[in-house]
Design a protein around this motif. Structure first.
Motif, mmCIF file in Angstrom:
data_model
loop_
_atom_site.group_PDB
_atom_site.id
_atom_site.type_symbol
_atom_site.label_atom_id
_atom_site.label_comp_id
_atom_site.label_asym_id
_atom_site.label_seq_id
_atom_site.Cartn_x
_atom_site.Cartn_y
_atom_site.Cartn_z
ATOM 1 N N ASN A 283 0.852 -1.188 0.000
ATOM 2 C CA ASN A 283 0.000 0.000 0.000
ATOM 3 C C ASN A 283 0.888 1.238 0.000
ATOM 4 O O ASN A 283 1.863 1.312 0.752
ATOM 5 C CB ASN A 283 -0.911 0.023 1.233
ATOM 6 N N ALA A 284 0.554 2.223 -0.824
ATOM 7 C CA ALA A 284 1.376 3.427 -0.919
ATOM 8 C C ALA A 284 1.335 4.245 0.376
ATOM 9 O O ALA A 284 2.337 4.811 0.805
ATOM 10 C CB ALA A 284 0.922 4.285 -2.095
ATOM 11 N N GLN A 285 0.170 4.309 1.020
ATOM 12 C CA GLN A 285 0.053 4.964 2.332
ATOM 13 C C GLN A 285 0.563 3.993 3.396
ATOM 14 O O GLN A 285 0.326 2.789 3.300
ATOM 15 C CB GLN A 285 -1.400 5.340 2.610
ATOM 16 N N TYR A 286 1.213 4.516 4.434
ATOM 17 C CA TYR A 286 1.879 3.609 5.366
ATOM 18 C C TYR A 286 1.880 4.055 6.820
ATOM 19 O O TYR A 286 2.252 3.288 7.714
ATOM 20 C CB TYR A 286 3.342 3.422 4.945
ATOM 21 N N TYR A 291 -3.159 0.278 7.550
ATOM 22 C CA TYR A 291 -2.570 -0.093 6.264
ATOM 23 C C TYR A 291 -1.933 -1.485 6.254
ATOM 24 O O TYR A 291 -1.382 -1.894 5.228
ATOM 25 C CB TYR A 291 -1.570 0.967 5.823
ATOM 26 N N VAL A 292 -2.019 -2.220 7.362
ATOM 27 C CA VAL A 292 -1.631 -3.629 7.334
ATOM 28 C C VAL A 292 -2.793 -4.487 6.828
ATOM 29 O O VAL A 292 -2.646 -5.692 6.650
ATOM 30 C CB VAL A 292 -1.183 -4.148 8.718
ATOM 31 N N GLY A 293 -3.949 -3.869 6.593
ATOM 32 C CA GLY A 293 -5.148 -4.607 6.214
ATOM 33 C C GLY A 293 -5.260 -4.882 4.732
ATOM 34 O O GLY A 293 -4.898 -4.054 3.898
ATOM 35 N N ALA A 477 8.158 -2.907 5.022
ATOM 36 C CA ALA A 477 7.262 -1.764 5.086
ATOM 37 C C ALA A 477 6.303 -1.804 3.905
ATOM 38 O O ALA A 477 6.701 -2.119 2.778
ATOM 39 C CB ALA A 477 8.047 -0.458 5.080
ATOM 40 N N VAL A 478 5.034 -1.477 4.153
ATOM 41 C CA VAL A 478 4.015 -1.655 3.124
ATOM 42 C C VAL A 478 4.254 -0.800 1.881
ATOM 43 O O VAL A 478 3.778 -1.142 0.792
ATOM 44 C CB VAL A 478 2.606 -1.371 3.692
ATOM 45 N N TYR A 479 5.001 0.316 2.034
ATOM 46 C CA TYR A 479 5.213 1.195 0.885
ATOM 47 C C TYR A 479 6.350 0.729 -0.030
ATOM 48 O O TYR A 479 6.545 1.268 -1.126
ATOM 49 C CB TYR A 479 5.505 2.623 1.343
ATOM 50 N N GLU A 480 7.124 -0.269 0.393
ATOM 51 C CA GLU A 480 8.258 -0.723 -0.400
ATOM 52 C C GLU A 480 7.785 -1.271 -1.745
ATOM 53 O O GLU A 480 6.891 -2.121 -1.807
ATOM 54 C CB GLU A 480 9.027 -1.809 0.356
#
Length: 516
Positions: A283-286, A291-293, A477-480
């Motif tokens: 996810n781009a937002q972090y 945002y783990v969802g 990290a979700v934005y990676e």
């Protein structure tokens, strides 16, 4: 509360004698309703085959005016006149129920002879499920009817007198047909094989599985699941023009498989062709726990203010949108949707707290920027020092995290398509070893790139992190944008039983019409 006891609701239940002869699916309907003022006859499709069930009603129906606290019952029987045992589900079909959550409850009982004693059929929820639109809901699952045996059933529905204001029930509506679900008849040879070869011990999850350790059993939300562990070479599947690897046989008999490319790859081969996408963010937002969802509450970029709000499934994560698009193009548009099961995917957002996770500043709050570690952290030994806690689970701790398309009995019914990702627990069970254990490329999940899982890791106060895998467990990290994607689906039991092959790379399990 005295005036509410004078309110009465009309219930009409009608079931007629029905004979169903089937091959792989069975279906029959009866109409049960309140507040609608009409009855309709059943519609059914009759096919032929080796399996046969006879569904018989004991009368033309029941008409009852119920006061609060009263019940209505209906008895019927199911006879298996075939030569094979049949397992099936009983469902509310085309059901609408706008009553309060606990206003209507039900109990299903059975006996094996006319004069026998009634016994309860275990159901996961005794309340009649709510639905404001026509939906299919489980009434009871895994009803096993042995060959040549008759089971007698009694359904009791109660209009409960609750110790709260029930005025909203005055205009409520309940309407439903009843349906017997698909026949689940796994190959006896397969079941016998699994029972024989499944290791009865618990593997050492702390260390990676360096060799083919075979098949093990673990309970999931449907029953006993059989999973493959280590450098296995007999879990190849070809479906929809792609090669897949079997993760496990779910407790409902469906087959959970993970994408592995357009050709068969041997264990240990590093190749981006084994992935549907590379270079994708979760996810781009972090900077929020939400945002783990797989899905989350509120729009992208807005802060969550409570755990329930963060975990409300209203907005797709970026990766879910991508995976849904892949499924639509590669499964739906190839007319293969009917082969895929609505078996749940668990995005475990449970917050067990620092005593379990081992993270000293874990608040367990699960929203905003509050430091929070999630359930899989405790089971993969990221921070705790108790190695006995390194144990995967295949059950989903929170129903809200059990993603399904239409099944709201086991799952949340929030998916558009029945597709997801592998979980950290499945990676651990498959032989990864605990968090960041010694790297090994021998396992069947190794693809050479780090690919995303469905399991939340933690938020450290500013960055949300999700588990990933390259045959071993890590976090990112979700934005990676360095993450890769390997979709996971579940094939229906009745389709799996028609497949040919032995599961090897040169002879994968596949449709009988698929020539290699």
């Amino acid at each position: 509360m005295s005036d509410k006891n004078n309110r009465r609701k009309i219930f009409v239940l009608g079931l007629c004698a029905i004979t169903i002869v089937l091959a792989s699916t069975i279906g029959t309907y009866a109409y049960f309703m309140t507040n609608l003022g009409r009855e309709e006859k059943q519609e059914l499709t009759v096919t032929t085959g080796k399996l046969a069930l006879v569904f018989e009603d004991n009368s033309d129906g029941i008409n009852a005016a119920l006061s609060l606290g009263e019940s209505v019952t209906k008895e019927f029987k199911i006879r298996n006149t075939g030569t094979q045992d049949v397992t099936t589900n009983m469902l509310f079909s085309e059901m609408i129920n706008t009553y309060m959550e606990e206003s209507l409850s039900y109990r299903l009982e059975y006996k094996t002879s006319v004069d026998g004693e009634w016994s309860n059929v275990e159901t996961s929820n005794n309340n009649v499920p709510q639905s404001r639109k026509s939906a299919e809901k489980n009434l009871a699952t895994n009803l096993n009817i042995p060959a040549g045996v008759t089971y007698y059933y009694k359904l009791t529905i109660t209009f409960n007198d609750l110790d709260i204001n029930q005025n909203v029930d005055i205009d409520a509506i309940f309407a439903s047909k009843f349906k017997i679900g698909d026949a689940i008849t796994p190959s006896k040879e397969t079941l016998d094989y699994l029972e024989v070869v499944a290791n009865k011990t618990t593997p050492n999850f702390v260390e990676p599985a360096m060799t083919d350790e075979g098949v093990f059993a673990l309970e999931d939300d449907y029953g006993t699941s059989y999973y493959y562990r280590g450098a296995v070479t007999n879990n190849y599947v070809k479906f929809a023009g792609f090669y897949w690897r079997i993760i496990r046989i779910n407790g409902d008999g469906s087959l959970r498989i993970i994408y592995d490319g357009t050709q068969g790859y041997a264990n240990g081969v590093s190749n981006t062709g084994r992935l549907a996408y590379t270079g994708k963010a979760f996810n781009a937002q972090y900077n929020d726990a939400k945002y783990v969802g797989w899905m989350f509450g509120g729009a992208q970029g807005t802060a969550s203010t409570s755990k329930s709000q963060a975990q409300t499934n209203t907005t797709n994560s970026d990766i879910k949108t991508l995976v849904d698009s892949w499924y639509k193009e590669n499964i739906v548009e190839k007319n293969l949707s009917d082969k895929v099961s609505d078996t749940l995917f668990c995005n475990d957002r449970s917050t067990p707290g620092k005593e379990e996770t081992g993270l000293s500043n874990d608040t367990g709050l699960g929203y905003g920027r509050n430091v929070t570690a999630y359930g899989a952290i405790a089971r993969t030994n990221r921070w705790n020092t108790d190695l006995s806690k390194v144990n995967p689970i295949f059950t989903c701790p929170q129903k809200n995290d059990a993603f399904t398309v239409s099944d709201e009995n086991k799952g949340n019914g929030d998916l558009t398509y029945p597709v997801g990702l592998i979980t950290a627990d499945e990676i651990l069970a498959a032989g990864s070893g605990k968090y960041y254990a010694t790297a090994t490329s021998s396992g069947y999940l190794y693809k050479g790139s780090w690919y995303w899982s469905l399991s939340p890791y933690y938020i450290n106060g500013s960055i949300a992190v999700v588990f990933n895998s390259s045959g071993r467990i890590g976090g990112m990290a979700v934005y990676e944008v360095t993450g890769a994607v390997a979709p996971v689906i579940n094939l229906k039991p009745e389709y799996v039983k028609t497949m040919i092959g032995d599961g090897t790379i040169n002879n994968p399990y596949r449709d009988i019409n698929d020539i290699l």
